[in-house]
Design a protein around this motif. Structure first.
Motif, PDB file in Angstrom:
ATOM      1  N   LEU A  43       0.837  -1.201   0.000  1.00  0.00           N
ATOM      2  CA  LEU A  43       0.000   0.000   0.000  1.00  0.00           C
ATOM      3  C   LEU A  43       0.876   1.257   0.000  1.00  0.00           C
ATOM      4  N   PRO A  44       0.325   2.396  -0.426  1.00  0.00           N
ATOM      5  CA  PRO A  44       1.159   3.571  -0.704  1.00  0.00           C
ATOM      6  C   PRO A  44       1.673   4.315   0.530  1.00  0.00           C
ATOM      7  N   ARG A  45       1.121   4.066   1.711  1.00  0.00           N
ATOM      8  CA  ARG A  45       1.552   4.777   2.916  1.00  0.00           C
ATOM      9  C   ARG A  45       2.185   3.805   3.917  1.00  0.00           C
ATOM     10  N   THR A  46       3.195   4.280   4.630  1.00  0.00           N
ATOM     11  CA  THR A  46       3.770   3.474   5.702  1.00  0.00           C
ATOM     12  C   THR A  46       3.002   3.720   7.000  1.00  0.00           C
ATOM     13  N   ILE A  47       3.097   2.746   7.923  1.00  0.00           N
ATOM     14  CA  ILE A  47       2.344   2.779   9.177  1.00  0.00           C
ATOM     15  C   ILE A  47       3.330   2.938  10.332  1.00  0.00           C
ATOM     16  N   PRO A  48       3.293   4.071  11.044  1.00  0.00           N
ATOM     17  CA  PRO A  48       4.272   4.303  12.115  1.00  0.00           C
ATOM     18  C   PRO A  48       4.334   3.161  13.120  1.00  0.00           C
ATOM     19  N   TYR A  49       5.543   2.703  13.396  1.00  0.00           N
ATOM     20  CA  TYR A  49       5.875   1.687  14.405  1.00  0.00           C
ATOM     21  C   TYR A  49       5.397   0.281  14.052  1.00  0.00           C
ATOM     22  N   LYS A  50       4.873   0.098  12.856  1.00  0.00           N
ATOM     23  CA  LYS A  50       4.425  -1.239  12.467  1.00  0.00           C
ATOM     24  C   LYS A  50       5.585  -2.231  12.461  1.00  0.00           C
ATOM     25  N   GLY A  51       6.739  -1.823  11.953  1.00  0.00           N
ATOM     26  CA  GLY A  51       7.895  -2.712  11.913  1.00  0.00           C
ATOM     27  C   GLY A  51       8.331  -3.147  13.298  1.00  0.00           C
ATOM     28  N   GLN A  52       8.354  -2.213  14.223  1.00  0.00           N
ATOM     29  CA  GLN A  52       8.722  -2.549  15.598  1.00  0.00           C
ATOM     30  C   GLN A  52       7.717  -3.509  16.217  1.00  0.00           C
ATOM     31  N   VAL A  53       6.436  -3.245  16.004  1.00  0.00           N
ATOM     32  CA  VAL A  53       5.387  -4.111  16.552  1.00  0.00           C
ATOM     33  C   VAL A  53       5.564  -5.540  16.032  1.00  0.00           C
ATOM     34  N   THR A  65       7.860 -20.419  21.929  1.00  0.00           N
ATOM     35  CA  THR A  65       7.598 -21.689  21.247  1.00  0.00           C
ATOM     36  C   THR A  65       8.880 -22.459  20.950  1.00  0.00           C
ATOM     37  N   ALA A  66       9.996 -22.031  21.507  1.00  0.00           N
ATOM     38  CA  ALA A  66      11.293 -22.645  21.181  1.00  0.00           C
ATOM     39  C   ALA A  66      11.382 -24.099  21.628  1.00  0.00           C
ATOM     40  N   ASP A  67      10.525 -24.502  22.576  1.00  0.00           N
ATOM     41  CA  ASP A  67      10.536 -25.904  23.021  1.00  0.00           C
ATOM     42  C   ASP A  67       9.786 -26.823  22.066  1.00  0.00           C
ATOM     43  N   ILE A  68       9.005 -26.251  21.151  1.00  0.00           N
ATOM     44  CA  ILE A  68       8.217 -27.058  20.213  1.00  0.00           C
ATOM     45  C   ILE A  68       9.055 -27.464  19.010  1.00  0.00           C
ATOM     46  N   CYS A  69       9.789 -26.514  18.449  1.00  0.00           N
ATOM     47  CA  CYS A  69      10.630 -26.812  17.297  1.00  0.00           C
ATOM     48  C   CYS A  69      11.756 -25.793  17.221  1.00  0.00           C
ATOM     49  N   PRO A  70      12.863 -26.127  16.555  1.00  0.00           N
ATOM     50  CA  PRO A  70      13.944 -25.151  16.389  1.00  0.00           C
ATOM     51  C   PRO A  70      13.452 -23.968  15.567  1.00  0.00           C
ATOM     52  N   ASN A  71      13.947 -22.776  15.871  1.00  0.00           N
ATOM     53  CA  ASN A  71      13.625 -21.625  15.024  1.00  0.00           C
ATOM     54  C   ASN A  71      14.884 -20.881  14.625  1.00  0.00           C
ATOM     55  N   TRP A  72      14.723 -20.020  13.663  1.00  0.00           N
ATOM     56  CA  TRP A  72      15.861 -19.378  13.011  1.00  0.00           C
ATOM     57  C   TRP A  72      16.489 -18.260  13.823  1.00  0.00           C
ATOM     58  N   LEU A  73      15.780 -17.693  14.801  1.00  0.00           N
ATOM     59  CA  LEU A  73      16.192 -16.440  15.445  1.00  0.00           C
ATOM     60  C   LEU A  73      17.401 -16.628  16.361  1.00  0.00           C
ATOM     61  N   MET A  74      18.385 -15.740  16.208  1.00  0.00           N
ATOM     62  CA  MET A  74      19.559 -15.713  17.083  1.00  0.00           C
ATOM     63  C   MET A  74      19.614 -14.454  17.941  1.00  0.00           C
ATOM     64  N   ASP A  75      19.188 -13.315  17.395  1.00  0.00           N
ATOM     65  CA  ASP A  75      19.289 -12.059  18.133  1.00  0.00           C
ATOM     66  C   ASP A  75      18.330 -11.037  17.528  1.00  0.00           C
ATOM     67  N   SER A  76      17.913 -10.075  18.358  1.00  0.00           N
ATOM     68  CA  SER A  76      17.110  -8.944  17.886  1.00  0.00           C
ATOM     69  C   SER A  76      17.790  -7.674  18.398  1.00  0.00           C
ATOM     70  N   PRO A  77      18.797  -7.191  17.661  1.00  0.00           N
ATOM     71  CA  PRO A  77      19.642  -6.108  18.168  1.00  0.00           C
ATOM     72  C   PRO A  77      19.005  -4.723  18.120  1.00  0.00           C
ATOM     73  N   ALA A  78      17.916  -4.574  17.402  1.00  0.00           N
ATOM     74  CA  ALA A  78      17.197  -3.300  17.323  1.00  0.00           C
ATOM     75  C   ALA A  78      15.704  -3.622  17.311  1.00  0.00           C
ATOM     76  N   PRO A  79      14.866  -2.661  17.674  1.00  0.00           N
ATOM     77  CA  PRO A  79      13.426  -2.943  17.791  1.00  0.00           C
ATOM     78  C   PRO A  79      12.798  -3.510  16.527  1.00  0.00           C
ATOM     79  N   HIS A  80      13.352  -3.183  15.389  1.00  0.00           N
ATOM     80  CA  HIS A  80      12.771  -3.601  14.116  1.00  0.00           C
ATOM     81  C   HIS A  80      13.667  -4.568  13.344  1.00  0.00           C
ATOM     82  N   VAL A  81      14.660  -5.158  14.006  1.00  0.00           N
ATOM     83  CA  VAL A  81      15.645  -6.000  13.328  1.00  0.00           C
ATOM     84  C   VAL A  81      15.767  -7.356  14.024  1.00  0.00           C
TER      85      VAL A  81
END
Length: 308
Positions: A43-53, A65-81
């Motif tokens: 869509l043509p407009r961005t939504i403030p803080y949507k990425g962080q949410v 849910t890490a006890d159910i299956c392995p997941n890809w995540l290692m770190d979240s160094p910034a609110p949106h990363v």
């Protein structure tokens, strides 16, 4: 959103919502933008803080849910990363449906009781619970629209082996059950959601985001049954309200249709709905954080140095 050039970067892909950077052969950096898409159109407009949410809900749910299956995540160094393992993705989305809503309801309403090779029972109303959750997979299109696909077609087409499908099915249903339990503690019903998986060696990993408003629909549990009995509209926490607004303005992503204009007030409304879902699901007040491009770059580089 800025396009970065990280140390040892080997690839870049701009998705509908996320910018994805390959680092060497092992790692991915996913930067969640404030872009919003519906019907596979940005869509043509961005939504403030949507990425962080989205990023923070996904990180929370992956941890839960890490006890159910392995997941890809290692770190979240910034609110949106998020940074994690680079897997070979299955080219399918595992859509799990607990309630007759969205695409399933539109299919049902048309008179068709078959979706993705699965038969939906007769006599249901919109938003009713299925007797047991249904898995209705779709293809993961590089461009354009995802398409419904059956388990049999997935195996026949080589998108997953029978053995891999068995694992994907087991993981998806267990994840959905956990998602429902987490939602119930917050007074919500997880109505449907989607999961993406990939392989690293012989191990299947859960990838991408889970149980976010972009990948899931939630209802408020309070008065749900009463509203169903009375035939009243259920209150949703998801981006379905964005799709409904687009449909009401004659847009469903079809050829020749034009995306309607988005007013400042409408953009603010969408942002507030995303924040509302974060606070309901996580059970904490949302703290907006604005990282500059330089701060984001530095946080990613420091994290990569730590995990490599």
């Amino acid at each position: 959103m800025a396009q970065y050039n990280f140390p040892e970067q080997t690839g870049f892909y701009r998705g509908k919502v996320r910018d994805v950077y390959s680092i060497g052969s092992q790692w991915l950096v996913m930067v969640a933008s404030d872009r919003i898409s519906a019907f596979d159109v940005i869509l043509p407009r961005t939504i403030p803080y949507k990425g962080q949410v989205l990023n923070q809900i996904a990180a929370y749910m992956l941890q839960q849910t890490a006890d159910i299956c392995p997941n890809w995540l290692m770190d979240s160094p910034a609110p949106h990363v998020s940074i994690g393992r680079k897997c070979e993705p299955f080219k399918i989305e595992m859509v799990v449906r607990g309630n007759l809503v969205g695409h399933a309801w539109r299919t049902y309403q048309s008179g068709n009781r078959m979706i993705c090779g699965v038969t939906m029972p007769e006599g249901l109303k919109e938003n009713d619970f299925f007797p047991t959750p249904l898995i209705t997979p779709s293809t993961k299109a590089a461009e354009g629209h995802d398409e419904d696909i059956s388990k049999e077609a997935i195996i026949a087409g080589g998108l997953a082996t029978a053995e891999e499908w068995s694992v994907l099915e087991k993981y998806a249903l267990a994840l959905f059950q956990r998602g429902k339990e987490i939602a119930a503690k917050r007074g919500l019903i997880l109505a449907d959601t989607k999961y993406e998986f990939g392989k690293l060696g012989s191990t299947i990993y859960l990838m991408d985001e889970i149980h976010t408003p972009d990948s899931s629909r939630y209802f408020y549990a309070d008065r749900f049954e009463e509203k169903q009995i009375r035939g009243e509209r259920q209150i949703q926490l998801s981006k379905e309200f964005v799709r409904e607004w687009l449909i009401a303005n004659n847009f469903m992503g079809k050829e020749g249709q034009t995306v309607p204009a988005m007013s400042d007030e409408w953009v603010e409304t969408i942002s507030k709905r995303y924040i509302e879902l974060y606070e309901k699901v996580i059970g904490e007040s949302f703290q907006p954080k604005d990282f500059t491009e330089e701060e984001t770059y530095r946080a990613v580089v420091q994290s990569l140095e730590k995990i490599q």
